[in-house]
Design a protein around this motif. Structure first.
Motif, PDB file in Angstrom:
ATOM      1  N   ALA A 134       0.646  -0.901   0.336  1.00 40.99           N
ATOM      2  CA  ALA A 134       0.140  -0.362   0.027  1.00 40.99           C
ATOM      3  C   ALA A 134       0.921   0.839  -0.026  1.00 40.99           C
ATOM      4  O   ALA A 134       0.223   1.926  -0.879  1.00 40.99           O
ATOM      5  N   THR A 135       1.559   0.940   0.584  1.00 37.40           N
ATOM      6  CA  THR A 135       2.917   2.365   0.969  1.00 37.40           C
ATOM      7  C   THR A 135       3.542   3.050  -0.127  1.00 37.40           C
ATOM      8  O   THR A 135       3.231   3.707  -1.121  1.00 37.40           O
ATOM      9  N   VAL A 136       3.868   1.273  -1.187  1.00 39.80           N
ATOM     10  CA  VAL A 136       4.853   1.963  -2.481  1.00 39.80           C
ATOM     11  C   VAL A 136       3.590   2.287  -3.984  1.00 39.80           C
ATOM     12  O   VAL A 136       3.452   3.893  -4.537  1.00 39.80           O
ATOM     13  N   LEU A 137       2.053   1.510  -3.012  1.00 41.21           N
ATOM     14  CA  LEU A 137       1.180   2.268  -4.314  1.00 41.21           C
ATOM     15  C   LEU A 137       0.481   3.985  -3.944  1.00 41.21           C
ATOM     16  O   LEU A 137       0.137   4.895  -5.354  1.00 41.21           O
ATOM     17  N   LEU A 138       0.440   4.707  -2.841  1.00 36.70           N
ATOM     18  CA  LEU A 138       0.523   5.576  -2.130  1.00 36.70           C
ATOM     19  C   LEU A 138       1.874   6.284  -2.982  1.00 36.70           C
ATOM     20  O   LEU A 138       0.833   7.712  -3.012  1.00 36.70           O
ATOM     21  N   ALA A 139       2.618   5.502  -2.417  1.00 34.63           N
ATOM     22  CA  ALA A 139       4.426   6.338  -2.528  1.00 34.63           C
ATOM     23  C   ALA A 139       4.841   7.435  -1.691  1.00 34.63           C
ATOM     24  O   ALA A 139       4.749   8.023  -0.911  1.00 34.63           O
ATOM     25  N   ILE A 140       2.487   5.434  -2.378  1.00 30.38           N
ATOM     26  CA  ILE A 140       1.471   5.729  -2.041  1.00 30.38           C
ATOM     27  C   ILE A 140       0.997   5.453  -0.823  1.00 30.38           C
ATOM     28  O   ILE A 140       1.105   5.913   0.126  1.00 30.38           O
ATOM     29  N   PRO A 166      -9.905   8.376  -0.597  1.00 27.53           N
ATOM     30  CA  PRO A 166      -8.898   8.646  -2.014  1.00 27.53           C
ATOM     31  C   PRO A 166      -7.427   9.332  -1.388  1.00 27.53           C
ATOM     32  O   PRO A 166      -7.337   9.876  -0.684  1.00 27.53           O
ATOM     33  N   GLU A 167      -6.082   8.414  -1.949  1.00 20.88           N
ATOM     34  CA  GLU A 167      -4.755   8.954  -1.159  1.00 20.88           C
ATOM     35  C   GLU A 167      -4.266   9.099   0.238  1.00 20.88           C
ATOM     36  O   GLU A 167      -3.692   9.622   0.647  1.00 20.88           O
ATOM     37  N   SER A 168      -5.525   8.504   1.427  1.00 23.45           N
ATOM     38  CA  SER A 168      -5.784   8.457   2.272  1.00 23.45           C
ATOM     39  C   SER A 168      -6.268   7.415   3.611  1.00 23.45           C
ATOM     40  O   SER A 168      -7.027   6.689   2.728  1.00 23.45           O
ATOM     41  N   TYR A 169      -6.367   7.814   4.561  1.00 27.63           N
ATOM     42  CA  TYR A 169      -6.885   6.791   5.681  1.00 27.63           C
ATOM     43  C   TYR A 169      -7.517   7.875   6.773  1.00 27.63           C
ATOM     44  O   TYR A 169      -7.327   8.688   7.325  1.00 27.63           O
ATOM     45  N   GLU A 170      -8.421   7.069   7.239  1.00 33.94           N
ATOM     46  CA  GLU A 170      -9.698   7.778   7.949  1.00 33.94           C
ATOM     47  C   GLU A 170     -10.362   6.775   9.355  1.00 33.94           C
ATOM     48  O   GLU A 170     -10.535   6.333   9.119  1.00 33.94           O
ATOM     49  N   SER A 220     -15.355  12.672  12.536  1.00 31.61           N
ATOM     50  CA  SER A 220     -13.923  11.078  12.450  1.00 31.61           C
ATOM     51  C   SER A 220     -12.803  12.025  12.556  1.00 31.61           C
ATOM     52  O   SER A 220     -12.803  13.252  12.308  1.00 31.61           O
ATOM     53  N   ILE A 221     -12.072  11.467  11.989  1.00 26.59           N
ATOM     54  CA  ILE A 221     -10.285  11.437  12.013  1.00 26.59           C
ATOM     55  C   ILE A 221      -9.279  11.193  10.954  1.00 26.59           C
ATOM     56  O   ILE A 221      -9.503  10.438  10.843  1.00 26.59           O
ATOM     57  N   PRO A 222      -8.759  12.051  10.170  1.00 28.84           N
ATOM     58  CA  PRO A 222      -7.299  11.561   9.684  1.00 28.84           C
ATOM     59  C   PRO A 222      -6.485  10.659  10.479  1.00 28.84           C
ATOM     60  O   PRO A 222      -6.170  11.007  10.914  1.00 28.84           O
ATOM     61  N   LEU A 223      -6.207  10.152   9.586  1.00 32.99           N
ATOM     62  CA  LEU A 223      -4.481   8.529  10.060  1.00 32.99           C
ATOM     63  C   LEU A 223      -3.572   9.416   8.966  1.00 32.99           C
ATOM     64  O   LEU A 223      -3.555   9.301   8.043  1.00 32.99           O
TER      65      LEU A 223
END
Length: 310
Positions: free
Chosen positions: A11-17, A88-92, A105-108
């Protein structure tokens, strides 16, 4: 945790990703989809359906009610649910009520790994992986936080808490939070200096102190007297173990497979946990007695992240 970390790398690679009135669940190979809206109530176990990636409720009769809420990790208690979600491009982190209506909700700032709700439903916690130094070979760090859903008070990073009144080590990582019934005291794992330790924390004082070494992903029993956790063995696998808090006596459980999960108590005598499929993606939920006797039993297939509902 190895397979989760591999997933995190990709996931990290895809997000860079929850366990009042718990009824033993019948194992099913292909759970039937329920027709009722999913509510965080009634006998059963809240799960993450690994086939659909959604929050679902497994009923004692073997039926499964699926929601449309996609989550990477779920947990619920006293009508409060938590869903670690991919955006999209993040988690929460999303907190929901008994009807799955969004409360907050809060961003992660990392990839979801663990989630918990206190027995009262008030306190919510999470753990994520982030790139950097780590308890796992130096490739990852963890970030864990706690939200008081009643007051909105947020402790976004346990690394900011003190340890015995002093700042935690710069290399310290914390993960796997579990709460007592008073909504203030909690337990978690700390890794620092090559040692993993069970920590007892005080939310109001923002302080923690160590209790015992080699305790990962603690889960406090409903009666508050024991902690289920994964203990690392010499071969680098994990053995589910129960620790009696009164005297720190350990009891290895009947499950001898390596369990990389934060186990959940279905009641005061039964522990549930996820085991990944040997055949590939997905996982199944199993249960085993908390006294070290008996035999592990399959609860349900294609599921993980269990918590009893009440």
């Amino acid at each position: 945790m190895k397979w989760r970390i591999l997933t995190a790398v990709a996931a990290t690679v895809l997000l860079a990703i929850v366990a009042v009135g718990y009824i033993a669940l019948r194992a099913t190979d292909a759970p039937a989809a329920g027709t009722s809206p999913v509510r965080l109530a009634g006998p059963g176990v809240l799960i993450r359906d690994t086939a659909t990636g959604t929050l679902a409720l497994q009923r004692p009769d073997g039926t499964r009610e699926r929601s449309d809420l996609r989550c990477a990790r779920v947990y619920a208690a006293a009508g409060t649910g938590v869903c670690l979600r991919e955006q999209p491009e993040s988690y929460e982190l999303t907190v929901v009520d008994r009807e799955l209506k969004k409360l907050s909700s809060i961003p992660l700032n990392g990839i979801p790994n663990r989630a918990r709700v206190s027995p009262s439903g008030r306190m919510v916690s999470w753990t994520v992986f982030v790139t950097g130094d780590s308890y796992n070979g130096g490739r990852f760090s963890t970030r864990s936080g706690i939200l008081d859903s009643r007051t909105g008070t947020l402790a976004g990073n346990l690394e900011e808490f003190t340890v015995d009144g002093k700042p935690s080590a710069p290399t310290a990582n914390f993960w796997g939070i579990t709460f007592t019934r008073d909504d203030n005291v909690f337990y978690a794992t700390m890794s620092a200096g090559g040692q993993r330790r069970l920590m007892r924390g005080d939310f109001a004082r923002r302080d923690m102190h160590p209790l015992k070494d080699n305790v990962e992903c603690p889960s406090l029993s409903p009666d508050g007297t024991r902690i289920a956790y994964k203990k690392m063995l010499a071969d680098r696998t994990w053995r589910l173990t129960v620790l009696r808090l009164a005297d720190l006596v350990e009891t290895p459980l009947a499950e001898t497979r390596s369990v990389d999960d934060q186990a959940a108590w279905l009641d005061d005598s039964t522990i549930a946990y996820g085991l990944p499929h040997q055949r590939g993606k997905g996982a199944d939920i199993w249960k085993t007695p908390a006294d070290g006797h008996g035999t592990p039993e399959l609860v349900t297939r294609d599921a993980e992240s269990p918590s009893p509902t009440n």
